[in-house]
Design an enzyme around this catalytic site. Structure first.
Site, PDB file in Angstrom:
ATOM      1  CD1 TRP A  19      -2.563   1.524   0.021  1.00 24.50           C
ATOM      2  CD2 TRP A  19      -2.986   1.243   2.204  1.00 24.50           C
ATOM      3  NE1 TRP A  19      -3.699   2.252   0.331  1.00 24.50           N
ATOM      4  CE2 TRP A  19      -3.975   2.098   1.669  1.00 24.50           C
ATOM      5  CE3 TRP A  19      -3.039   0.926   3.565  1.00 24.50           C
ATOM      6  CZ2 TRP A  19      -5.011   2.635   2.435  1.00 24.50           C
ATOM      7  CZ3 TRP A  19      -4.074   1.456   4.342  1.00 24.50           C
ATOM      8  CH2 TRP A  19      -5.041   2.302   3.773  1.00 24.50           C
ATOM      9  CG  ASP A  47      -1.715  -7.795   0.242  1.00 30.19           C
ATOM     10  OD1 ASP A  47      -2.637  -8.562  -0.096  1.00 30.19           O
ATOM     11  OD2 ASP A  47      -1.909  -6.612   0.585  1.00 30.19           O
ATOM     12  CE1 TYR A  52      -4.377  -1.347  -0.794  1.00 34.49           C
ATOM     13  CE2 TYR A  52      -2.571  -2.887  -1.137  1.00 34.49           C
ATOM     14  CZ  TYR A  52      -3.698  -2.487  -0.435  1.00 34.49           C
ATOM     15  OH  TYR A  52      -4.139  -3.245   0.632  1.00 34.49           O
ATOM     16  CD  GLN A 163      -4.682  -8.488   3.100  1.00 36.96           C
ATOM     17  OE1 GLN A 163      -4.792  -7.282   2.914  1.00 36.96           O
ATOM     18  NE2 GLN A 163      -4.070  -9.285   2.238  1.00 36.96           N
ATOM     19  CE1 TYR A 191      -6.002  -3.393   7.601  1.00 34.68           C
ATOM     20  CE2 TYR A 191      -7.115  -5.282   6.619  1.00 34.68           C
ATOM     21  CZ  TYR A 191      -7.167  -4.026   7.222  1.00 34.68           C
ATOM     22  OH  TYR A 191      -8.372  -3.420   7.434  1.00 34.68           O
ATOM     23  N   GLY A 198       3.272   2.516  14.000  1.00 31.79           N
ATOM     24  CA  GLY A 198       2.788   3.072  15.270  1.00 31.79           C
ATOM     25  C   GLY A 198       1.730   4.154  15.099  1.00 31.79           C
ATOM     26  CG  LEU A 200      -2.865   2.310  12.054  1.00 32.63           C
ATOM     27  CD1 LEU A 200      -3.236   0.958  11.474  1.00 32.63           C
ATOM     28  CD2 LEU A 200      -3.760   3.390  11.457  1.00 32.63           C
ATOM     29  NE  ARG A 202       0.126  10.178  19.825  1.00 35.26           N
ATOM     30  CZ  ARG A 202      -0.266  11.120  20.683  1.00 35.26           C
ATOM     31  NH1 ARG A 202      -1.522  11.469  20.747  1.00 35.26           N
ATOM     32  NH2 ARG A 202       0.613  11.713  21.476  1.00 35.26           N
TER      33      ARG A 202
HETATM   34  P1  NAP Z   1       2.318  -1.510   8.190  1.00 38.20           P
HETATM   35  O1  NAP Z   1       2.962  -2.552   7.397  1.00 38.20           O
HETATM   36  O2  NAP Z   1       1.798  -1.817   9.541  1.00 38.20           O
HETATM   37  O3  NAP Z   1       3.314  -0.275   8.382  1.00 38.20           O
HETATM   38  C1  NAP Z   1       3.979   0.323   7.314  1.00 38.20           C
HETATM   39  C2  NAP Z   1       4.895   1.398   7.889  1.00 38.20           C
HETATM   40  O4  NAP Z   1       5.871   0.782   8.718  1.00 38.20           O
HETATM   41  C3  NAP Z   1       5.615   2.203   6.868  1.00 38.20           C
HETATM   42  O5  NAP Z   1       5.556   3.563   7.284  1.00 38.20           O
HETATM   43  C4  NAP Z   1       7.048   1.699   6.918  1.00 38.20           C
HETATM   44  O6  NAP Z   1       7.924   2.759   6.664  1.00 38.20           O
HETATM   45  C5  NAP Z   1       7.177   1.247   8.340  1.00 38.20           C
HETATM   46  N1  NAP Z   1       8.085   0.108   8.527  1.00 38.20           N
HETATM   47  C6  NAP Z   1       8.129  -1.055   7.840  1.00 38.20           C
HETATM   48  N2  NAP Z   1       9.079  -1.862   8.316  1.00 38.20           N
HETATM   49  C7  NAP Z   1       9.659  -1.201   9.343  1.00 38.20           C
HETATM   50  C8  NAP Z   1      10.702  -1.515  10.227  1.00 38.20           C
HETATM   51  N3  NAP Z   1      11.369  -2.686  10.178  1.00 38.20           N
HETATM   52  N4  NAP Z   1      11.070  -0.580  11.167  1.00 38.20           N
HETATM   53  C9  NAP Z   1      10.427   0.599  11.240  1.00 38.20           C
HETATM   54  N5  NAP Z   1       9.405   0.959  10.425  1.00 38.20           N
HETATM   55  C10 NAP Z   1       9.035   0.060   9.475  1.00 38.20           C
HETATM   56  O7  NAP Z   1       1.109  -0.789   7.402  1.00 38.20           O
HETATM   57  P2  NAP Z   1       0.333  -1.036   6.044  1.00 38.20           P
HETATM   58  O8  NAP Z   1       1.201  -0.798   4.864  1.00 38.20           O
HETATM   59  O9  NAP Z   1      -0.914  -0.243   6.125  1.00 38.20           O
HETATM   60  O10 NAP Z   1      -0.075  -2.583   6.109  1.00 38.20           O
HETATM   61  C11 NAP Z   1       0.705  -3.606   5.503  1.00 38.20           C
HETATM   62  C12 NAP Z   1       0.086  -4.088   4.214  1.00 38.20           C
HETATM   63  O11 NAP Z   1      -1.181  -4.677   4.465  1.00 38.20           O
HETATM   64  C13 NAP Z   1      -0.240  -2.968   3.201  1.00 38.20           C
HETATM   65  O12 NAP Z   1       0.885  -2.458   2.579  1.00 38.20           O
HETATM   66  C14 NAP Z   1      -1.217  -3.689   2.311  1.00 38.20           C
HETATM   67  O13 NAP Z   1      -0.545  -4.545   1.418  1.00 38.20           O
HETATM   68  C15 NAP Z   1      -2.033  -4.481   3.341  1.00 38.20           C
HETATM   69  N6  NAP Z   1      -3.244  -3.757   3.798  1.00 38.20           N
HETATM   70  C16 NAP Z   1      -4.464  -4.294   3.483  1.00 38.20           C
HETATM   71  C17 NAP Z   1      -5.628  -3.653   3.853  1.00 38.20           C
HETATM   72  C18 NAP Z   1      -6.950  -4.254   3.482  1.00 38.20           C
HETATM   73  O14 NAP Z   1      -7.977  -3.566   3.597  1.00 38.20           O
HETATM   74  N7  NAP Z   1      -6.975  -5.490   3.061  1.00 38.20           N
HETATM   75  C19 NAP Z   1      -5.576  -2.448   4.582  1.00 38.20           C
HETATM   76  C20 NAP Z   1      -4.319  -1.950   4.940  1.00 38.20           C
HETATM   77  C21 NAP Z   1      -3.170  -2.619   4.545  1.00 38.20           C
HETATM   78  P3  NAP Z   1       9.258   2.607   5.739  1.00 38.20           P
HETATM   79  O15 NAP Z   1       8.769   2.519   4.326  1.00 38.20           O
HETATM   80  O16 NAP Z   1      10.005   3.842   6.053  1.00 38.20           O
HETATM   81  O17 NAP Z   1       9.952   1.371   6.192  1.00 38.20           O
END
Ligand code: NAP
Length: 282
Positions: A19, A47, A52, A163, A191, A198, A200, A202
């Site tokens: 995303w 995914d 997206y 998911q 997901y 953080g 979502l 704090r």
């Molecule tokens: P997430 O994976 O919880 O968080 C992403 C954030 O974490 C980014 O700002 C990333 O920044 C940071 N990050 C990643 N690895 C890190 C690490 N090792 N240390 C510190 N920060 C880190 O949030 P998300 O992207 O919303 O969720 C994950 C995936 O789930 C999405 O990309 C999407 O594919 C899927 N999703 C699905 C739905 C649905 O409705 N089905 C909804 C939301 C998400 P950097 O780029 O700076 O690392």
């Protein structure tokens, strides 16, 4: 209870989200490199969704997988609810395949419940399967009641995943959805496993218990969050990052094993629900 690539190998245990990736030309190369680094580190489940960047993330995936053996990857995309019926799903699936430069998806998900009846979506998904355009289908953002309705339909038990949002600071699914899916051998894709770094919830990454555990293992707080999810049977987290250094950190979280004392500390800081709470959605 996990996701298996066409070559027969399990994908994961940690997958990769997309995303917000692929939307900005100035960061495209870094994001491509991050995904590619992840694949090389064993994060073969990727995914994405037609939503997206309105296809931009799918195009990034298509670029990142160039030259790799397709059968070793596990590619997931999602159809918008308003496209998840006979009128549009077949074209939408073809469009996703074209953008991802592949001729099949391992898993195609209904992104969330809309107004098209489940029965019609399931029928179309089964047709896509029969045509070889997808290997399996599933859903996203469905709570227990919706899952029961879906799985009671003809072919509804073909649903290969739900998911849903799941991270240490949002454990609502542990009350009834996760046990329901486990009973039916349906793996969950978690997901927002890092609570969007953080945002979502704090204080999640800065929480003293999370920090203490991270310090004890010479790990990062993000790795502790992933290790917590990886310890839950049938759960595959899909963190997203545009930075290869974070991808490697996320992949390495699979090696991090927390002690029962550490799990108890996390439970105390972020208790599991003791009653039904509505599904958290992002
Ligand atoms: P997430 O994976 O919880 O968080 C992403 C954030 O974490 C980014 O700002 C990333 O920044 C940071 N990050 C990643 N690895 C890190 C690490 N090792 N240390 C510190 N920060 C880190 O949030 P998300 O992207 O919303 O969720 C994950 C995936 O789930 C999405 O990309 C999407 O594919 C899927 N999703 C699905 C739905 C649905 O409705 N089905 C909804 C939301 C998400 P950097 O780029 O700076 O690392």
């Amino acid at each position: 209870m996990t996701f298996i690539t066409q070559s027969g190998a399990p994908a994961g245990p940690v997958g990769q989200g997309t995303w917000y990736l692929g939307e900005n030309p100035s960061t495209f190369a870094d994001e491509r490199n991050a995904l590619r680094t992840g694949i090389e580190a064993g994060m073969t489940l990727i995914d994405t969704a037609e939503m997206y960047g309105e296809g931009a993330a799918e195009e990034l995936v298509g670029s990142a997988i160039q030259g790799l053996a397709r059968e070793t990857l596990y590619l997931v995309s999602k159809v918008y609810p308003h496209n998840a019926g006979r009128a549009h799903i077949f074209t939408c699936c073809e469009n996703s395949l074209r953008r991802m430069r592949t001729d099949y998806l391992d898993l195609y998900l209904l992104h969330w419940r809309g107004s098209i009846p489940f029965a019609e979506t399931v029928e179309c998904m089964e047709e896509l399967k029969a045509k070889g355009r997808i290997r399996a289908w599933g859903v996203s953002n469905l709570d227990t009641r919706d899952m029961k309705e879906l799985m009671a339909l003809p072919n509804g038990d073909g649903c290969a995943t739900d998911q849903v949002l799941y991270h240490l600071g949002s454990r609502g699914i542990e009350y009834d959805l996760l046990p329901f899916l486990r009973e039916r051998q349906v793996p969950v894709m978690a997901y927002c496993p890092l609570a969007q770094a953080g945002r979502l919830r704090r204080g999640l990454l800065a929480n003293p218990s999370v920090q203490k555990i991270a310090f004890a293992h010479d790990a990062s707080p993000a790795q502790v969050l992933l290790a917590f999810l990886l310890a839950q049977p049938g759960v595959v987290p899909i963190p997203r990052t545009g930075r290869a250094v974070h991808t490697l950190e996320n992949a390495a979280a699979a090696e991090l094993k927390l002690t029962s004392k550490e799990f108890a500390a996390l439970d105390k800081a972020f208790p599991a629900p003791t009653r039904k709470v509505p599904l958290d959605i992002q």
